[in-house]
Design an enzyme around this catalytic site. Structure first.
Site, mmCIF file in Angstrom:
data_model
loop_
_atom_site.group_PDB
_atom_site.id
_atom_site.type_symbol
_atom_site.label_atom_id
_atom_site.label_comp_id
_atom_site.label_asym_id
_atom_site.label_seq_id
_atom_site.Cartn_x
_atom_site.Cartn_y
_atom_site.Cartn_z
ATOM 1 N N TYR A 252 0.830 -1.205 0.000
ATOM 2 C CA TYR A 252 0.000 0.000 0.000
ATOM 3 C C TYR A 252 0.868 1.261 0.000
ATOM 4 C CZ TYR A 252 -4.410 -2.547 0.445
ATOM 5 O OH TYR A 252 -5.498 -3.353 0.208
ATOM 6 N N SER A 253 0.616 2.201 0.913
ATOM 7 C CA SER A 253 1.258 3.517 0.821
ATOM 8 C C SER A 253 2.727 3.526 1.221
ATOM 9 C CB SER A 253 0.493 4.549 1.655
ATOM 10 O OG SER A 253 -0.687 4.927 0.989
ATOM 11 N N ALA A 254 3.260 2.416 1.701
ATOM 12 C CA ALA A 254 4.716 2.354 1.852
ATOM 13 C C ALA A 254 5.389 2.541 0.492
ATOM 14 C CB ALA A 254 5.128 1.038 2.488
#
Length: 390
Positions: A67-69
């Site tokens: 995801y947003s990593a």
């Protein structure tokens, strides 16, 4: 009891203990954690089940959507271009992307896109998902969109749009799509198992995500029963026109199946990076020092890249947040291993960061998507790293 595979260097045994406890006490199903210190791996662990439907075990080479990593990888690409002189963070976005000047955006600098200050968290008209996955229609929609607040006066987490905004700048400045630039300039030199746009022949290595439903749906609880410090956030969740909801409704349909082959193959530089924990940690290690002869940014570029640009109440998340030009900075809820750390979380628990003061680089990836204040997994690992590296 879940079998834990891999190695830890002497002194880092508490990380193995915390990782095992994540399975026995905190709900991990399949996961991996990796830590580098001063350019060398000191923790490389994995365990559990990669696919609960088939029982496929998590192995050394299992890939996980983080995801947003992903945003930390995309920010790194942008700063590499800045270091090469191909991208000026203080120049107007429109210098590289002329269409972006529409609707009062001519003077927005590149840095405000990176630091979530541009006011472009949502679209007046969502883009059909199939077109958004094809890239150009979403970039065109964002170029035409007017800001939802006066740019530079506030910040709010551009959860989905950030990837297309920064990714289009990378494309304009480099001539390559963001996923291609990342593959050629970051992943290949470091030998990273990290993809923004998954090749079809890698799909069998990807774990299957499991989503935990909350015990209590706060949006259905009477307002007077909600803790006072959560009321503003819950009110935003209940309002379909709030930034909190609109930021994740920029496609039609708004819900995106991140397990699907089509989504994993597309380039969504905000949210569909697929990696090992080892790749996350190794990338961050190469930001703060040399790893097998590779360093991604000079110390001077890194200092600029990690300087705080926005902090305080977030207009989307309704909690305090801090951002540099693309990286998250430590907060009370995500302290990392020290005040000089930088990195990025991902939905449900994934985390990658570096701490130059302690020479630490960290990566954690897992397939049980929990998240929220009750998710202790990443923070328990980080606390163990903090103790071991003190």
């Amino acid at each position: 009891m879940t079998t834990i595979d891999g190695e830890v260097a002497p002194g880092f045994e508490p990380v193995r203990e915390a990782f095992a406890a994540n399975f026995s006490q905190h709900g991990d199903i399949g996961a991996a954690v990796c830590v580098y210190q001063y350019g060398r791996p000191v923790v490389d662990l994995w365990g559990g089940i990669a696919d609960p439907e088939t029982g496929r075990p998590w192995t050394r080479d299992t890939l996980q959507l983080v995801y947003s990593a992903t945003k930390g990888a995309t920010a790194t690409a942008a700063h590499m271009l800045a270091e090469r002189g191909a991208l000026d963070l203080d120049a107007p976005v429109a210098k590289y992307w002329p269409e972006f000047a529409a609707n009062g955006k001519a003077d927005i600098p590149v840095r405000w896109l990176l630091s979530h200050q541009a006011g472009l968290v949502a679209l007046d008209r969502p883009v059909p998902l199939t077109e958004a996955l094809a890239w150009h229609p979403m970039a065109a929609a964002l170029a035409a969109q007017g800001p939802l607040w006066t740019p530079g006066t506030a910040h709010g987490y551009h959860g989905r749009t950030w990837g297309w905004l920064v990714g289009e700048l990378i494309r304009r400045a480099s001539g390559q799509t963001p996923g291609r630039f990342f593959a050629d300039e970051i992943a290949a030199p470091l030998g990273l198992d990290f993809f923004i746009g998954l090749p079809a022949d890698e799909r069998d290595r990807v774990s299957r995500m499991v989503y935990q439903r909350p015990d209590v749906d706060l949006t259905s609880v009477p307002a007077e029963s909600i803790p006072e410090d959560l009321r503003e956030l819950v009110a935003a969740w209940r309002d379909p026109n709030s930034f909190s909801n609109r930021a994740y409704a920029v496609t039609d349909p708004a819900q995106i199946d991140f397990d699907s082959p089509e989504v994993q193959a597309a380039e969504l530089p905000s949210s569909n990076g697929i990696a090992t924990a080892r790749a996350l940690a190794r990338m961050y290690a190469a930001l703060i020092g040399e790893v097998d002869g590779v360093r991604l940014l000079t110390p001077e570029t890194l200092e600029s890249a990690t300087k705080e640009q926005a902090g305080g109440k977030d207009q989307v998340m309704f909690i305090p947040s801090r951002f540099s030009s693309g990286y998250m900075l430590p907060t009370e809820s995500n302290p990392m291993t020290g005040p000089n750390a930088f990195g990025h979380t991902g939905r449900g628990g994934s985390l990658g960061f570096a701490d130059p003061e302690h020479g630490i680089a960290f990566g954690y990836a897992m397939n049980h998507i929990i998240g929220g204040p009750d998710d202790a997994r990443a923070m328990s690992l980080v606390e163990a790293v903090r103790r071991a590296s003190a």
